[in-house]
Design an enzyme around this catalytic site. Structure first.
Site, PDB file in Angstrom:
ATOM      1  N   GLN A 240       0.627  13.266  -3.540  1.00 34.41           N
ATOM      2  CA  GLN A 240       0.796  13.405  -2.093  1.00 34.41           C
ATOM      3  C   GLN A 240       2.165  12.906  -1.650  1.00 34.41           C
ATOM      4  OE1 GLN A 240      -2.608  12.254   0.299  1.00 34.41           O
ATOM      5  NE2 GLN A 240      -1.350  10.948   1.585  1.00 34.41           N
TER       6      GLN A 240
ATOM      7  N   SER B 178       0.585   7.902  -5.271  1.00 31.17           N
ATOM      8  CA  SER B 178      -0.219   7.570  -6.446  1.00 31.17           C
ATOM      9  C   SER B 178      -0.088   8.669  -7.486  1.00 31.17           C
ATOM     10  CB  SER B 178      -1.710   7.485  -6.093  1.00 31.17           C
ATOM     11  OG  SER B 178      -1.914   6.574  -5.074  1.00 31.17           O
TER      12      SER B 178
ATOM     13  N   GLU C 117      -9.793  13.821   3.863  1.00 29.71           N
ATOM     14  CA  GLU C 117      -9.712  12.661   2.996  1.00 29.71           C
ATOM     15  C   GLU C 117     -10.954  11.784   3.064  1.00 29.71           C
ATOM     16  OE1 GLU C 117      -6.074   9.670   1.753  1.00 29.71           O
ATOM     17  OE2 GLU C 117      -6.045  10.765   3.639  1.00 29.71           O
TER      18      GLU C 117
ATOM     19  N   ASN D  55      -5.263  -1.214   9.060  1.00 29.55           N
ATOM     20  CA  ASN D  55      -6.362  -1.534   9.977  1.00 29.55           C
ATOM     21  C   ASN D  55      -5.914  -1.408  11.435  1.00 29.55           C
ATOM     22  OD1 ASN D  55      -8.047  -2.018   7.847  1.00 29.55           O
ATOM     23  ND2 ASN D  55      -8.495  -4.157   8.378  1.00 29.55           N
TER      24      ASN D  55
END
Lengths: 379, 397, 379, 397
Positions: free
Chosen positions: D131, D166, D249, D373
């Site tokens: 990605q 990743s 996702e 968050n």
């Protein structure tokens, strides 16, 4: 697996909500909670006869509509949301559950139809001066003399004790050392040997009473379940009672979130709606996580009641501990985000805050349920 | 760095404590331990007598300069005084707004005439004060005040509304932050005006709180009047004066407040030991944490007072309100947890609650009044840590 | 009462900070923590001879500068702030304290001057496989044979064990049932019957070793304090050790706040410095409350050491539990507010985070100290 | 509302579990339980073999429509599949970015040719994807991407830098969000382009994390090339496509992830029982709370999946990332608390940490990557609760 409300259940929810928005609004709540009975008997009759709510769990052959705990949870969520003052929880969650669990045919057919039609208000008297939920907490005794039982003791924290018709009383056999050797009795509140004293409660929407039983005599037919089965029955009924409270908590927490969202979109400070400040937005987001998670936990447990699953006790402890903390947090935050008006008598926020507090300790504090979970985990 | 008090300070402590023990008895016995949070409007007459007695004996306003009748007491001496006062069960001070807010403001910003007119009466407990800052739409955003004052023939005519005013009924004077420049906005055009409470232009409306009691009031001004000379500082400079006042608010009395907190903590601890809840691990742990929190509150206060130079408070002082309000709110919750099922049960019908229930409920307002926790965090991050200010909106009204 | 640093103490603090900013910067920390010794011996010598730090607690007649714990805490705060890798804590807080507390004249005069001059690195070996801080945790035994002591056992979690010259070893009398009957011994790390195995530690700035003692023989003169007094001495020394860690934690927490303030005033997202977002500002405010409160607690306890006050143990438990939680929270928040770079090896934040974690459990977890406080409260 | 699975679904469960138990053995035995968080780049060759084996047997991409080679599996079936896969110790999926992000994006927004070219190879485990979204100065603010693509003679030339990628080294393709309109800013002028990884214009730089390992990479584009037709959706419409991908996702794999969490929880619980720390009240309580949190994570996921209609996720789905990341981070801390003093001690020098230490450290990034968050709370409050957006700054660079 379909973990969402069916169309019928959605209709039940929406109907309940709009009925309660009309008849359990701020003004009627305050009127009810300050009245002697602590609920509106006219509204109670309508809930029974028009809406059929008091018969929701009662099988059709006893005059009810025979729905499941899923529908009941959906309904009680709306009651919590609208802060309904009524003996619905003790009558339905405790009274009907006890009778369904342990009542004989005669008891069921004499009481269930009356409950379903709204003519009989029931409560459960289990706690005493220690406030303990353990069997040791029950000091009231019974003694069998001929064909009669004789009860003595003082019950405390009895929900709607002062306005109930029928009281399910837990007592232990006199001079018996086995702490779990308890039995349950059906006691009419008109019995001359019972005196009922209404207590002042911080949460005025959940009244409690103290009951004194002095040589109260009952015929054998008033024994609920077998002699000595009382602790087992109580455990099941109180577990369901906890789930009923959890549903109320979900609704209350949701309403705290809703009220707060509305307020912060109206209130302006520093030339901005205060809902545009990140500290407020983020707290609302956390509240929503709590509310939705609480709802998931209560619905999940309700499904398990319906499906008779072994996991039920665990799921109820999860729901009760989580919903308790979620409601308390949401109500606290709601006061905080309302600022000055949040702690005035005039705004409703404090009523939710107080209900959150009283619900938190009803049927086991979060800590008690966490200890149960630890027990399930083998620790 | 040392914690021990000097010999001179210890002597002062003895003087205070012996005066208190000799005087807080006899006709003053009924007021011992009374008039605290949740009990603020009780035994007023007796407490006024006590204020006067203290004033006459030179035990009010001890931190004021000698020329205004104070003792010019050092910070340490003030700390000692407040500690001993609380220890002795000295009643809640009706005069504290005059002594710690109005008085110091008049000392710093007032004219000689004002000092002569107002200070002795504050010191002698003959006049009491309340505060006129917040308004319904100016809470956190104090600069949004709308109350207006207009000069008409040598008198200010005041119109508007103040809210969250403590002890309004019991006060003789109110200091009012109001707009004296028409069409001004924000911090400009405000003045700090002293207004007598007893007049037809002022109406007081108590605000009922969640406890069922009323400790705050709304104060309505409908052509209320005061003399032209009763403005403190320059006309239009009210913001500066008001900010000075806010500075005085968090001073040495904090240690007395902490001793009151300690008394509350001890009550909770005692109940926990008696009813066995202290053996529940989570309660035990919370009691331990509450005690840690309380001790550290004291350490912080001592450090803050030692670091404050020339009356200016240190950076650490900004933390104090956030810290104590949060601690106190947690104590309220802990008190309920300790009581268990009994926490719901009040004193008597219809709605008389117990002391601890009132504390539990009232502490919910601790994190709101005098600057919410959110506002405190803004202040800390902006003034102590240099973070950028939040952009103001432009929803001008 | 004057609870703020004197001018001399402020100078000590500022000098220490600027020295450490030069010699314990990111690059030198990384070099030291990856080296065999886990500290820079050249820097150690300079700290001893130029700065006099290793002799800070050592009385002047033993070659030190004889300052108090107030100065030591001030200094260690700067070491924590600059993440110094060095056996300063074991040598000074544990080693010197043990000798001052229990050493006889001969022991003091042979070891203290060497420590002050930086020639002797000391550590304390008390923990064993259970990791317990209670006397039961010590299984290593000693036996007296003639005029010699013979020690056997395995010590674990020994700070800087692999690079120490002198190791203070706690052991229990063989076959003695009284769990507190412990004694302390001074063991040279060059003794052939000790094998030292360096462990991998998550926090590389605080190395630990495992020590095997196999029939290790010592002359009577190596007994520290009286036989059987070990537990009492250990208690005092470890309490001071906890205070030393607390001071380090204050500095570390302060640095986490400082680094984060700096970063959020540089980093821009959504066209704004992220330090202008309220969620970040408020978290920084909460961090500052923690840091300042932690500092107050450590300074307070340090004053009590100096003044020999009875409250000392309580004050140290308050400081250690509070500083531990404050540092961990500040380091966690620092990672979070640094976003992606916060969890990279390259940035220093993770080094603080790991030190916060290792410090948290060193000399008693927050829970252990809270239990002590509960004990002081009589519950 | 009911929790029981239908007979048909139970049969499907048996089919999955029996296939897995028959196939996850022999030469695939070494990959059982491997390749999870902190172990992501281990046993790559063997795991690629496993991907191919699954693909051939029709057990990859089961949620895809039949016409693209999937099984059109219902949400319940996907839930069942992921649960059984995790239960059986199925290895960490190298193909998951292709299966759950690139594939669905190409199915929703891609051309027929792209679907034909790319989907079969994803399904059969022949091509792997990574990605290309975040950039050093476009983290939370994804619309700030600066990587540029310019069309030169039928090829996109790409210049810029991506970060936090990743499996970059293991991948054959990367989907890149880049700016195709010069001088555009924000969400305008972006395109979603598929770029082959194996070419001189691409350099991969692993990022060493606090664990000492490297699970993320920087990817540098220096005149990297790809064919003109490899843009998905319209040129300039990349933001829309990318937002679609973000939607995919958080889907059905969440239940598999939860079973992995359950395995971690069980490990921690087992140690706590063994070393006696479960008897410490605070640890006992935290274990209880962790279990409650995990169960509710499951209840939430079930409800969210039942409520999602037509592939659109429900409001509740927005909560999922914030919830699990926070839960997992707490579990990491709890694992250390359970280990006590041993929590510091790793496997071997110089810096090989234990599985639980790596989990503790790695979970610190859970609350940061894929939307911190803070960003999650923004999204929830704005999109689910209707709060006003934060004003953008104007510090244009």
């Amino acid at each position: 697996m379909e973990f969402s409300l069916t169309e019928e259940q959605e209709i039940l929810r929406d109907t309940a909500n709009s009925f309660l928005e009309d008849f359990s609004n701020s003004q009627s709540i305050r009127k009810a909670m300050e009245s002697d009975l602590r609920f509106d008997p006219v509204l109670w009759k309508r809930m029974a006869s028009e809406m059929g709510w008091t018969g929701i769990l009662v099988p059709e052959n006893y005059g009810g509509i025979g729905l499941s705990w899923v529908e009941l949870v959906t309904l009680m969520e709306q009651m919590g949301k609208n802060l309904l003052c009524s003996p619905f929880h003790p009558t339905v969650c405790l009274g009907i559950s006890s009778l369904l669990e342990a009542g004989n045919e005669e008891q069921k057919s004499s009481f269930l139809p009356l409950i379903a039609s709204g003519e009989l208000i029931v409560t459960l008297a289990c706690l005493e001066r220690s406030g303990s939920w353990l069997p040791e907490g029950i000091e009231t005794t019974f003694e069998k003399k001929g064909s009669e039982y004789c009860l003595n003791g003082i019950k405390r924290f009895v929900p709607y004790g002062h306005s109930s018709d029928l009281i399910i009383v837990a007592a232990r056999k006199k001079d018996n050392s086995n702490s779990k050797d308890l039995s349950l009795f059906l006691v009419g509140s008109d019995n001359p040997n019972i005196s009922i004293n209404q207590l002042t409660t911080m949460d005025q929407t959940r009244p409690q009473s103290e009951l004194k039983l002095s040589n109260l005599k009952l015929s054998e037919s008033k024994l609920l379940g077998k002699e000595g089965d009382g602790w087992e029955i109580l455990n099941k009924v109180r577990s369901l009672g906890a789930l009923g409270i959890a549903a109320d908590q979900v609704g209350g927490a949701q309403k705290c979130l809703d009220m707060t969202c509305k307020y912060v979109l109206e209130r302006e400070q520093f030339g901005r709606k205060i809902g545009s400040f990140q500290s407020i937005k983020h707290r609302l987001a956390d509240m929503m996580v709590l509310v939705e998670s609480a709802r998931s936990s209560a619905y999940y447990a309700a499904c398990l009641v319906k499906e008779g699953n072994d996991e039920l006790d665990e799921a109820i402890s999860i729901a009760k501990s989580y919903c308790s903390e979620a409601y308390f947090k949401c109500a606290s935050d709601s006061i905080q985000l309302h600022g000055g008006v949040g702690f005035t008598w005039e705004y409703d926020v404090h009523l939710y805050f107080k209900r959150a507090k009283s619900s938190e300790i009803a049927f086991g504090s979060p800590q008690l349920h966490k200890d149960k979970i630890a027990n399930f985990l083998g620790i | 760095m040392h914690l021990e008090f000097s010999k001179k300070e210890e002597l002062f402590r003895e003087e205070v404590s012996s005066w208190l023990s000799k005087n807080l008895k006899g006709k003053f016995k009924p007021v011992v331990g009374r008039g605290g949070s949740g009990d603020q409007t009780e035994l007023l007459e007796e407490r006024v007598e006590w204020e006067k007695h203290m004033g006459k004996s030179g035990w009010t306003c001890i931190g004021w300069p000698k020329k205004f009748g104070g003792r010019n007491a050092s910070i340490n001496e003030q700390v000692i005084f407040y500690e001993e006062y609380t220890k002795a069960g000295g009643p809640g001070r009706i005069g504290h707004i005059g002594e710690t807010l109005a008085g110091p403001t008049i000392i710093s910003f007032g004219s000689k005439e004002q000092q002569k007119r107002f200070l002795p009466k504050i010191r002698l407990g003959e006049e009491y004060w309340c505060q006129g800052y917040s308004e319904p739409s100016a809470g956190s955003d104090l600069a949004a005040v709308k109350t207006k004052a207009e000069l008409v023939k040598g008198k200010w005519k005041i119109n508007g509304q103040k809210i969250w005013t403590s002890l309004a009924k019991e006060s003789d004077w109110i200091f009012v932050l109001c707009r004296t420049t028409k069409k001004s906005s924000g911090r400009e055009g405000l003045s700090y005006i002293l207004v007598p409470m007893s007049q037809p232009g002022i109406t007081i409306q108590p605000i009922k709180q969640l406890t069922g009691q009323s400790e705050f009031n709304e104060v309505f001004f409908d052509n209320a009047e005061t003399q032209e000379e009763n403005v403190v500082g320059e006309v239009g400079e009210g913001w500066k004066v008001a900010m000075g006042t806010l500075g005085f608010e968090r001073g040495t009395s904090t240690l007395g407040q902490q001793m009151a907190f300690e008394q509350e903590f001890n009550t909770v601890l005692k109940i926990a030991k008696e009813n066995g809840s202290s053996e529940i691990p989570s309660i035990k742990n919370q009691l331990s944490e509450a005690w840690i929190g309380l001790r550290i509150m004291r350490f912080n206060a001592l450090r803050m007072l030692s670091n404050s130079r020339d009356g200016l408070l240190s950076k650490e002082a900004m933390l104090s309100k956030l810290y104590w309000a949060t601690w106190h709110r947690n104590l309220g919750k802990l008190a309920m947890d300790v009581l268990g099922m009994e926490s719901e049960i009040g004193d008597k019908l219809p709605y008389d609650l117990t002391f601890l229930q009132k504390m539990f409920l009232f502490t919910r307002s601790d994190t709101i009044y005098a600057g919410t926790n959110q506002i405190q965090r803004n202040i800390i991050s902006e003034r102590a840590l240099g973070m950028p200010k939040e952009p103001r909106g432009d929803n001008k009204k």
